[in-house]
Design a protein around this motif. Structure first.
Motif, PDB file in Angstrom:
ATOM      1  N   ALA A  16      25.148 -48.603  -9.909  1.00 31.37           N
ATOM      2  CA  ALA A  16      25.519 -49.024 -11.255  1.00 31.37           C
ATOM      3  C   ALA A  16      26.976 -49.466 -11.342  1.00 31.37           C
ATOM      4  N   THR A  17      27.881 -48.722 -10.691  1.00 29.82           N
ATOM      5  CA  THR A  17      29.312 -48.997 -10.819  1.00 29.82           C
ATOM      6  C   THR A  17      29.919 -49.627  -9.567  1.00 29.82           C
ATOM      7  N   ARG A  18      29.160 -49.674  -8.480  1.00 34.98           N
ATOM      8  CA  ARG A  18      29.643 -50.175  -7.178  1.00 34.98           C
ATOM      9  C   ARG A  18      30.789 -49.329  -6.621  1.00 34.98           C
ATOM     10  N   LEU A  33      21.109 -41.086  -6.805  1.00 29.56           N
ATOM     11  CA  LEU A  33      22.008 -41.107  -5.648  1.00 29.56           C
ATOM     12  C   LEU A  33      21.323 -40.538  -4.409  1.00 29.56           C
ATOM     13  N   ALA A  34      20.480 -39.535  -4.594  1.00 27.21           N
ATOM     14  CA  ALA A  34      19.767 -38.933  -3.467  1.00 27.21           C
ATOM     15  C   ALA A  34      18.848 -39.954  -2.804  1.00 27.21           C
ATOM     16  N   ALA A  35      18.322 -40.889  -3.580  1.00 20.40           N
ATOM     17  CA  ALA A  35      17.434 -41.912  -3.031  1.00 20.40           C
ATOM     18  C   ALA A  35      18.173 -42.843  -2.073  1.00 20.40           C
TER      19      ALA A  35
END
Length: 95
Positions: A16-18, A33-35
């Motif tokens: 989302a934020t890079r 994030l875990a993905a």
């Protein structure tokens, strides 16, 4: 169902934020994030999948029976021989 935890530090980029993020060992990151962590070696195995608790290397197994091994203990027979002590050479002892 237990939440998976990281056992190693992992660098990921937030989609989302890079922004570059560091996920630390022991953390339980958000599912999004875990993905991003695709290496299975980065994750701890849940305890329910392991059976019993692990035992640290070098510690005795608390569930093992205490039996004496007759070969490991010296029964007074003394079948082992000691090697003779080594003597060091000195420079002054030459003929």
């Amino acid at each position: 169902m237990p939440v998976p935890r990281l056992k190693a530090a992992v660098y990921v980029q937030d989609p989302a934020t890079r922004e570059e993020l560091i996920l630390l060992p022991g953390e339980e990151p958000e599912l999004r994030l875990a993905a991003l962590v695709v290496n299975p070696d980065a994750w701890e195995v849940p305890l329910e999948g392991r059976g019993s608790l692990p035992i640290a290397v070098g510690e005795p197994d608390p569930t093992a029976e205490k039996t004496a091994d007759p070969e490991s203990e010296d029964a007074g027979g003394g079948s082992t021989k000691k090697s003779p002590p080594r003597r060091s050479r000195s420079a002054s002892a030459s003929p």
